[in-house]
Scaffold this motif. Structure first.
Motif, PDB file in Angstrom:
ATOM      1  N   THR A   1       0.837  -1.203   0.000  1.00 24.64           N
ATOM      2  CA  THR A   1       0.000   0.000   0.000  1.00 24.64           C
ATOM      3  C   THR A   1       0.873   1.253   0.000  1.00 24.64           C
ATOM      4  OG1 THR A   1      -1.769  -1.145   1.198  1.00 24.64           O
ATOM      5  CG2 THR A   1      -1.804   1.258   1.222  1.00 24.64           C
ATOM      6  N   ARG A   2       0.553   2.180  -0.879  1.00 28.27           N
ATOM      7  CA  ARG A   2       1.289   3.442  -0.987  1.00 28.27           C
ATOM      8  C   ARG A   2       0.459   4.548  -0.358  1.00 28.27           C
ATOM      9  NH1 ARG A   2       2.025   7.938  -4.353  1.00 28.27           N
ATOM     10  NH2 ARG A   2       4.193   8.409  -4.930  1.00 28.27           N
ATOM     11  N   LEU A   3       1.075   5.311   0.550  1.00 24.72           N
ATOM     12  CA  LEU A   3       0.389   6.401   1.236  1.00 24.72           C
ATOM     13  C   LEU A   3       1.203   7.682   1.084  1.00 24.72           C
ATOM     14  CD1 LEU A   3       0.640   3.723   3.367  1.00 24.72           C
ATOM     15  CD2 LEU A   3      -1.179   4.998   4.500  1.00 24.72           C
ATOM     16  N   THR A   4       0.515   8.795   1.238  1.00 23.53           N
ATOM     17  CA  THR A   4       1.178  10.086   1.287  1.00 23.53           C
ATOM     18  C   THR A   4       0.797  10.759   2.599  1.00 23.53           C
ATOM     19  OG1 THR A   4       1.053  10.329  -1.120  1.00 23.53           O
ATOM     20  CG2 THR A   4       1.466  12.324   0.168  1.00 23.53           C
ATOM     21  N   ALA A   5       1.794  11.142   3.376  1.00 20.86           N
ATOM     22  CA  ALA A   5       1.536  11.827   4.642  1.00 20.86           C
ATOM     23  C   ALA A   5       1.031  13.240   4.360  1.00 20.86           C
ATOM     24  CB  ALA A   5       2.800  11.866   5.492  1.00 20.86           C
ATOM     25  N   LEU A   6      -0.040  13.625   5.035  1.00 22.48           N
ATOM     26  CA  LEU A   6      -0.627  14.950   4.860  1.00 22.48           C
ATOM     27  C   LEU A   6      -0.475  15.761   6.132  1.00 22.48           C
ATOM     28  CD1 LEU A   6      -3.990  13.876   3.177  1.00 22.48           C
ATOM     29  CD2 LEU A   6      -1.921  14.698   2.028  1.00 22.48           C
ATOM     30  N   PRO A   7      -0.395  17.077   6.015  1.00 25.30           N
ATOM     31  CA  PRO A   7      -0.361  17.892   7.232  1.00 25.30           C
ATOM     32  C   PRO A   7      -1.679  17.772   7.981  1.00 25.30           C
ATOM     33  CG  PRO A   7      -0.650  19.273   5.289  1.00 25.30           C
ATOM     34  CD  PRO A   7      -0.358  17.902   4.798  1.00 25.30           C
ATOM     35  N   ARG A   8      -1.618  17.884   9.291  1.00 28.91           N
ATOM     36  CA  ARG A   8      -2.842  17.733  10.087  1.00 28.91           C
ATOM     37  C   ARG A   8      -3.845  18.824   9.766  1.00 28.91           C
ATOM     38  NH1 ARG A   8      -3.323  17.298  16.727  1.00 28.91           N
ATOM     39  NH2 ARG A   8      -5.594  17.027  16.779  1.00 28.91           N
ATOM     40  N   PHE A   9      -3.333  20.010   9.506  1.00 27.66           N
ATOM     41  CA  PHE A   9      -4.210  21.137   9.176  1.00 27.66           C
ATOM     42  C   PHE A   9      -3.850  21.617   7.770  1.00 27.66           C
ATOM     43  CE2 PHE A   9      -3.530  21.259  13.792  1.00 27.66           C
ATOM     44  CZ  PHE A   9      -4.834  21.016  14.208  1.00 27.66           C
ATOM     45  N   PRO A  10      -4.669  21.291   6.748  1.00 31.46           N
ATOM     46  CA  PRO A  10      -4.345  21.651   5.363  1.00 31.46           C
ATOM     47  C   PRO A  10      -4.198  23.151   5.184  1.00 31.46           C
ATOM     48  CG  PRO A  10      -6.182  20.094   5.462  1.00 31.46           C
ATOM     49  CD  PRO A  10      -5.927  20.557   6.869  1.00 31.46           C
ATOM     50  N   ASP A  11      -3.277  23.532   4.288  1.00 27.38           N
ATOM     51  CA  ASP A  11      -3.061  24.929   3.947  1.00 27.38           C
ATOM     52  C   ASP A  11      -4.137  25.372   2.955  1.00 27.38           C
ATOM     53  OD1 ASP A  11      -2.226  27.414   3.240  1.00 27.38           O
ATOM     54  OD2 ASP A  11      -0.281  26.792   2.427  1.00 27.38           O
ATOM     55  N   PRO A  12      -5.006  26.298   3.347  1.00 26.95           N
ATOM     56  CA  PRO A  12      -6.075  26.719   2.432  1.00 26.95           C
ATOM     57  C   PRO A  12      -5.541  27.316   1.144  1.00 26.95           C
ATOM     58  CG  PRO A  12      -6.053  28.062   4.444  1.00 26.95           C
ATOM     59  CD  PRO A  12      -5.060  26.986   4.639  1.00 26.95           C
ATOM     60  N   LYS A  13      -4.334  27.865   1.161  1.00 30.49           N
ATOM     61  CA  LYS A  13      -3.765  28.466  -0.045  1.00 30.49           C
ATOM     62  C   LYS A  13      -3.415  27.405  -1.084  1.00 30.49           C
ATOM     63  CE  LYS A  13      -1.753  32.406   2.431  1.00 30.49           C
ATOM     64  NZ  LYS A  13      -0.490  33.111   2.762  1.00 30.49           N
ATOM     65  N   ALA A  14      -3.239  26.167  -0.622  1.00 27.35           N
ATOM     66  CA  ALA A  14      -2.863  25.086  -1.539  1.00 27.35           C
ATOM     67  C   ALA A  14      -4.065  24.473  -2.237  1.00 27.35           C
ATOM     68  CB  ALA A  14      -2.097  24.004  -0.789  1.00 27.35           C
ATOM     69  N   GLN A  15      -5.257  24.876  -1.841  1.00 24.68           N
ATOM     70  CA  GLN A  15      -6.462  24.297  -2.423  1.00 24.68           C
ATOM     71  C   GLN A  15      -6.810  24.990  -3.737  1.00 24.68           C
ATOM     72  OE1 GLN A  15      -7.765  21.613  -0.681  1.00 24.68           O
ATOM     73  NE2 GLN A  15      -5.892  22.037   0.477  1.00 24.68           N
ATOM     74  N   HIS A  16      -7.287  24.216  -4.706  1.00 24.09           N
ATOM     75  CA  HIS A  16      -7.691  24.769  -5.992  1.00 24.09           C
ATOM     76  C   HIS A  16      -9.202  24.935  -6.031  1.00 24.09           C
ATOM     77  CE1 HIS A  16      -3.816  24.647  -8.055  1.00 24.09           C
ATOM     78  NE2 HIS A  16      -3.598  23.490  -7.470  1.00 24.09           N
ATOM     79  N   ALA A  17      -9.656  25.890  -6.824  1.00 18.50           N
ATOM     80  CA  ALA A  17     -11.088  26.146  -6.954  1.00 18.50           C
ATOM     81  C   ALA A  17     -11.770  24.949  -7.607  1.00 18.50           C
ATOM     82  CB  ALA A  17     -11.302  27.398  -7.803  1.00 18.50           C
ATOM     83  N   PRO A  18     -13.041  24.724  -7.296  1.00 14.06           N
ATOM     84  CA  PRO A  18     -13.793  23.648  -7.947  1.00 14.06           C
ATOM     85  C   PRO A  18     -13.751  23.813  -9.465  1.00 14.06           C
ATOM     86  CG  PRO A  18     -15.040  24.558  -6.115  1.00 14.06           C
ATOM     87  CD  PRO A  18     -13.860  25.461  -6.306  1.00 14.06           C
ATOM     88  N   GLY A  19     -13.611  22.702 -10.174  1.00 14.56           N
ATOM     89  CA  GLY A  19     -13.545  22.748 -11.627  1.00 14.56           C
ATOM     90  C   GLY A  19     -12.154  22.969 -12.168  1.00 14.56           C
ATOM     91  N   SER A  20     -11.152  23.036 -11.279  1.00 14.06           N
ATOM     92  CA  SER A  20      -9.781  23.222 -11.748  1.00 14.06           C
ATOM     93  C   SER A  20      -9.298  21.963 -12.456  1.00 14.06           C
ATOM     94  CB  SER A  20      -8.852  23.536 -10.573  1.00 14.06           C
ATOM     95  OG  SER A  20      -9.169  24.786 -10.006  1.00 14.06           O
ATOM     96  N   LEU A  21      -8.659  22.165 -13.570  1.00  8.76           N
ATOM     97  CA  LEU A  21      -8.136  21.059 -14.374  1.00  8.76           C
ATOM     98  C   LEU A  21      -6.623  21.046 -14.184  1.00  8.76           C
ATOM     99  CD1 LEU A  21      -9.114  18.899 -16.354  1.00  8.76           C
ATOM    100  CD2 LEU A  21      -8.697  20.506 -18.210  1.00  8.76           C
ATOM    101  N   LEU A  22      -6.123  20.020 -13.479  1.00 12.57           N
ATOM    102  CA  LEU A  22      -4.708  19.933 -13.140  1.00 12.57           C
ATOM    103  C   LEU A  22      -4.019  18.901 -14.024  1.00 12.57           C
ATOM    104  CD1 LEU A  22      -5.028  19.907  -9.235  1.00 12.57           C
ATOM    105  CD2 LEU A  22      -4.896  21.886 -10.773  1.00 12.57           C
ATOM    106  N   ALA A  23      -2.751  19.146 -14.308  1.00  8.49           N
ATOM    107  CA  ALA A  23      -1.985  18.200 -15.126  1.00  8.49           C
ATOM    108  C   ALA A  23      -1.834  16.883 -14.374  1.00  8.49           C
ATOM    109  CB  ALA A  23      -0.616  18.779 -15.456  1.00  8.49           C
ATOM    110  N   PRO A  24      -2.299  15.761 -14.954  1.00  7.27           N
ATOM    111  CA  PRO A  24      -2.196  14.476 -14.261  1.00  7.27           C
ATOM    112  C   PRO A  24      -0.807  13.879 -14.323  1.00  7.27           C
ATOM    113  CG  PRO A  24      -3.194  14.171 -16.403  1.00  7.27           C
ATOM    114  CD  PRO A  24      -2.986  15.650 -16.240  1.00  7.27           C
ATOM    115  N   MET A  25       0.101  14.545 -15.051  1.00  4.61           N
ATOM    116  CA  MET A  25       1.459  14.042 -15.222  1.00  4.61           C
ATOM    117  C   MET A  25       2.323  15.185 -15.736  1.00  4.61           C
ATOM    118  SD  MET A  25       0.533  12.169 -18.759  1.00  4.61           S
ATOM    119  CE  MET A  25      -1.149  12.017 -18.159  1.00  4.61           C
ATOM    120  N   PRO A  26       3.638  15.089 -15.597  1.00  4.03           N
ATOM    121  CA  PRO A  26       4.501  16.058 -16.266  1.00  4.03           C
ATOM    122  C   PRO A  26       4.474  15.790 -17.767  1.00  4.03           C
ATOM    123  CG  PRO A  26       5.665  14.842 -14.521  1.00  4.03           C
ATOM    124  CD  PRO A  26       4.390  14.116 -14.787  1.00  4.03           C
TER     125      PRO A  26
END
Length: 613
Positions: free
Chosen positions: A523-548
């Motif tokens: 199982t692969r996991l990614t550790a997350l901060p306990r309190f997410p940074d609101p500045k790191a959140q993207h607006a709904p409908g944002s289309l992000l690159a799924p790969m480089p």
């Protein structure tokens, strides 16, 4: 006599050829792009030559530079591997014209079969000149090359022009040749092929059949030898057509003739004038080294009149750095650890610590299991994959294990539509429910000599992880009596190993951490901060690159303010020599478009925003 071989290729196949050359006492020469400066194939070769000036994605297509490297290093032979220039007759001629030995078929044979359109004509077949509704569905294919690149299934006439354009662009990028053609698409057939080996004295061997029906995007995922369930009559017919194709072009060396089998009928697809990726399964059942046989044939030695007999069964799985659940999107990053049980053969171009980049095919390795029976080979390969240590980007490991154990595969009832029918079920995440707790305990013990004990019993420790795109919060409390967690007793915990007892059953968890990336067993996991940074959140409908990758084009006429529908293609990225369609995530209005053709983007880059009404 061959004394030094340059492999005009990279990665796994270069390492594979070098292995046989070392056993033969032959010196080896690698070539490499700047992106492959420290790649495994450059490290295991006796000599490595940088190919200057070309972009990483085009470097191995520069035949002039490769020939120059062979001459400069004193190599007397060139092995093309597979892909890149392996089926390019002009490159074969350039090698021969330079006075070097070509470990492959004559250029004329390559030329006759390298173009799938000419190959079909040679076999008395012809592609479609004009497509009508009655011909649908059809398949658009690159005339040169293979591996699923430059290939599109078309089910509506309205989609044909776009498919032709996309196939031409992808074929040109991968093979330097944008020629494509159209042929009927046979639904739910089996992909069966015949391995041939021919010498310069007129002997042509047929070395059994292989089944390669489990494919994604027309690229093989699992292959086996022999192909199960073929009647003796059909097998003999395949052998006869394969030999006829080889003799028609004066073939020399190792090659493969591919067919689509539907019922008791075989339809000729193409002839690959090179060594195939899946050649190890044939080697296993015939007890041969096909690279060694290529060397012998290139030196002019005659094959015995009769080939060896096949024994047992072999299955190969291709391990890719990709996410099958996300449109087979390739993954990049550091391969921290790759280790498999000794019971299977491992062919790879990577080792621990290597970087998986964006320029080339995302195949990490091939795992090959051999056993007396098909059932035993399936069991051995599935078990080896399940117990392999693969730390790094996401891979298709779980898909491979589930595919091998699927009833349709175990009963040999599979066809090329296997993943179209079963992909959702095979890629539905089933993460270990106790992996996050094991990760938290290992992390706590790895960072604190007090084992996480607190003097405030009312406050539990909390850790957050991303597992299979889901956020999971783990709460636990250390007391003087030990760990307090619902239904779980900790037996042992340190930074690398956790033992939990769940409902009376003791389970072991091997834990490895690389920054925020954590691997707990498979199982692969990614550790997350306990309190997410609101500045790191993207607006709904944002289309992000799924790969480089590189933005190769944006949908024609697409502008900010335009209405779009969910699933509508907005732009295309190229990564690892494949084009990937990026579609609108929701129906709404395009409120931002940041992507422009030619732009290099990283994983997670904001490409566009579609705002819902």
């Amino acid at each position: 006599m061959i004394t030094s071989v340059l492999v005009a290729n990279r990665g796994e196949i270069a390492c594979r050829v070098f292995r046989t050359c070392r056993e033969w006492g032959i010196r080896t020469v690698a070539v490499h792009s700047d992106a492959d400066d420290n790649a495994l194939h450059t490290r295991v070769a006796d000599t490595a030559v940088r190919l200057p000036g070309a972009a990483p994605s085009d470097t191995y297509l520069r035949g002039d530079l490769i020939v120059k490297a062979a001459l400069a290093t004193g190599a007397d032979a060139v092995h093309p591997g597979y892909g890149f220039l392996s089926e390019n007759p002009d490159f074969a001629r350039a090698v021969l014209d330079a006075g070097l030995l070509w470990i492959g078929p004559p250029p004329e044979a390559i030329e006759a079969m390298a173009s799938k359109t000419r190959a079909k004509e040679l076999m008395g077949l012809a592609p479609l000149d004009e497509v009508t509704e009655a011909d649908l569905p059809v398949l658009v294919k690159a005339a040169a090359g293979g591996g699923g690149r430059g290939m599109r299934v078309v089910r509506r006439l309205a989609d044909l022009d776009a498919a032709l354009e996309a196939a031409r662009a992808e074929a040109h990028s991968a093979f330097g040749d944008g020629e494509v053609f159209v042929e009927p698409y046979i639904e739910n057939g089996r992909h069966v092929e015949v391995q041939i080996l021919a010498d310069t004295h007129g002997t042509v061997w047929t070395l059994g059949t292989r089944d390669c029906s489990l494919q994604r995007r027309h690229q093989k995922v699992i292959e086996e030898a022999p192909a199960p369930g073929l009647t003796p009559e059909l097998t003999d017919s395949l052998y006869e057509m394969a030999v006829r194709a080889a003799r028609a072009v004066g073939y020399v060396g190792a090659g493969t003739v591919e067919f689509l089998v539907a019922g008791d009928k075989a339809h000729f697809l193409e002839m690959n004038t090179r060594l195939q990726v899946e050649h190890p399964v044939t080697e296993a059942v015939f007890g041969l080294d096909l690279v060694a046989e290529q060397l012998r044939v290139a030196e002019g030695h005659a094959l015995p009149d009769d080939p060896p007999h096949a024994r047992g069964h072999a299955i190969e799985a291709r391990l890719y750095a990709e996410d099958p659940a996300q449109g087979w999107a390739p993954q990049t990053g550091t391969l921290h650890r790759l280790a498999v049980p000794d019971s299977v053969r491992l062919d790879t171009g990577f080792t621990d610590g290597d970087t998986i980049g964006v320029h080339y095919d995302p195949m990490l390795a091939k795992l090959v299991a051999y056993a007396p029976t098909r059932t035993a080979a399936i069991r051995k390969l599935a078990g080896a994959l399940e117990h392999a240590t693969i730390h790094g980007p996401r891979t298709n490991r779980d898909l491979l294990v589930r595919s091998l154990r699927h009833e349709e595969f175990t009963s040999a009832a599979m066809d090329t539509g296997f993943y179209a029918r079963h992909l959702t079920a095979l890629t539905t995440p089933v993460p270990d429910p106790h992996a996050p707790l094991a990760a938290a305990l290992a992390d706590t013990h790895g960072r604190s000599r007090f084992g996480g004990w607190r003097n405030v019993p009312s406050q539990p420790q909390v850790k957050r992880y991303a597992v299979a795109d889901e956020e999971i919060e783990v709460r636990y409390r250390y007391t003087r009596a030990g760990l307090e967690a619902d239904g779980v007793r900790v037996v042992h915990a340190d930074a690398g190993r956790v033992v939990l007892e769940v409902d009376g059953v003791r389970r072991n968890f091997e834990v490895a951490r690389y920054g925020d990336e954590i691997h707990v067993n498979a199982t692969r996991l990614t550790a997350l901060p306990r309190f997410p940074d609101p500045k790191a959140q993207h607006a709904p409908g944002s289309l992000l690159a799924p790969m480089p990758g590189t933005v190769v084009r944006v949908a024609e006429g697409l502008t900010v303010g335009a209405p779009v529908r969910a699933g509508q293609p907005l732009l295309w990225l190229e990564a690892m020599k494949m084009e990937h369609k990026i579609a609108a995530p929701v129906t709404g209005t395009l409120t931002a478009l940041h992507a422009v053709p030619g732009q290099q983007v990283t994983l997670g880059s904001l490409l566009a925003v579609v705002q819902e009404p």
